[in-house]
Design an enzyme around this catalytic site. Sequence first.
Site, PDB file in Angstrom:
ATOM      1  N   LYS A  45       1.089   1.044   4.910  1.00  0.00           N
ATOM      2  CA  LYS A  45      -0.047   0.251   4.767  1.00  0.00           C
ATOM      3  C   LYS A  45      -0.095   0.011   3.446  1.00  0.00           C
ATOM      4  CE  LYS A  45      -2.805   2.173   8.517  1.00  0.00           C
ATOM      5  NZ  LYS A  45      -4.311   2.843   8.946  1.00  0.00           N
ATOM      6  N   GLY A  46      -0.299  -1.326   3.163  1.00  0.00           N
ATOM      7  CA  GLY A  46      -0.497  -2.048   1.715  1.00  0.00           C
ATOM      8  C   GLY A  46       0.941  -2.118   1.308  1.00  0.00           C
ATOM      9  N   ARG A  49       6.633  -6.346   3.009  1.00  0.00           N
ATOM     10  CA  ARG A  49       7.489  -6.251   3.994  1.00  0.00           C
ATOM     11  C   ARG A  49       8.766  -5.559   3.820  1.00  0.00           C
ATOM     12  NH1 ARG A  49       8.300 -12.183   5.784  1.00  0.00           N
ATOM     13  NH2 ARG A  49       5.907 -12.096   5.446  1.00  0.00           N
ATOM     14  N   SER A 114      -4.320  -9.238  -1.372  1.00  0.00           N
ATOM     15  CA  SER A 114      -3.590  -8.625  -0.242  1.00  0.00           C
ATOM     16  C   SER A 114      -2.133  -8.856  -0.659  1.00  0.00           C
ATOM     17  CB  SER A 114      -3.755  -9.642   1.031  1.00  0.00           C
ATOM     18  OG  SER A 114      -2.643  -9.348   2.051  1.00  0.00           O
ATOM     19  N   SER A 116      -0.120  -9.486   1.804  1.00  0.00           N
ATOM     20  CA  SER A 116       0.546  -9.978   2.880  1.00  0.00           C
ATOM     21  C   SER A 116       0.969 -11.452   2.337  1.00  0.00           C
ATOM     22  CB  SER A 116      -0.376  -9.954   4.114  1.00  0.00           C
ATOM     23  OG  SER A 116       0.235 -10.898   5.016  1.00  0.00           O
ATOM     24  N   ASN A 118       0.997 -13.573   4.681  1.00  0.00           N
ATOM     25  CA  ASN A 118       0.517 -14.288   5.834  1.00  0.00           C
ATOM     26  C   ASN A 118      -1.050 -14.196   5.581  1.00  0.00           C
ATOM     27  OD1 ASN A 118       2.838 -14.843   7.445  1.00  0.00           O
ATOM     28  ND2 ASN A 118       2.890 -12.541   7.454  1.00  0.00           N
TER      29      ASN A 118
END
Length: 218
Positions: A45-46, A49, A114, A116, A118
């Site tokens: 988490k966090g 990738r 974030s 991410s 995405n």
Amino acid sequence: MDFKACIFDLDGVIVDTAKYHYLSWKRLADEIGLDFNHSINEQLKGVSRMKSLDTILAQGKLHFNEGKKFSLATRKNDWFIEYLNNMSSNEILPGILQFLDYLDGEGIKKAIGSASKNARLALEKIDLIDRFDVIVDGNMVDKAKPDPEVFLLAAQKMYVEPRKCIVFEDAVAGIKAAHNGSMLCVGIGNPEVLSEADFVIRTFEGLDLKNLLSNKQD
Ligand code: G6P
Ligand code: MG
């Protein structure tokens, strides 16, 4: 209230995309014959990738070259995007919309911070892309949480001093990142897992920020 801005992590805070990350990593792990469970998932988490992939491969003592790793991470991401494309605003976590309205009423700025890449796609799918003053995602930073870069950049783009920002996070690495940036942090989830946060709440439902902050001893 002395705070001028709130910075939200996305996955697991605004929307439960954490479950889609889990399902996509699980599918990849199954395909290459590796163990993958919720406890390994907690460590991801966090985390970016590629670092997540390294963690999963390390559990199975597997070593692949960079090209192979890139293609595995791309497979995982393609499945994750399939999940994102099926998402709608029904998946916004309870209490978030009311809390964003409350912040608007108080004139408190709002950002996404974030890891991410995405994040914008996810925000578009749940119709929240226009609700934040600033969005900082994994495409805009070099250093992953617990480095504070993502939150410091969000603060800078809002023209708010870091110590006037509150971060909302569901990941241990994110709580450390907030503290490394001199920001107060509210953990979202299990108080035992998130014990480093200044406060922990299970959900945004019924959150009274002024009341929560008044319990902080300076
Ligand atoms: C967030 C999630 C992580 C994810 C990371 C990168 O921080 O909590 O689980 O690995 O973003 O996401 P991405 O969509 O770029 O693969
Ligand atoms: Mg998160």
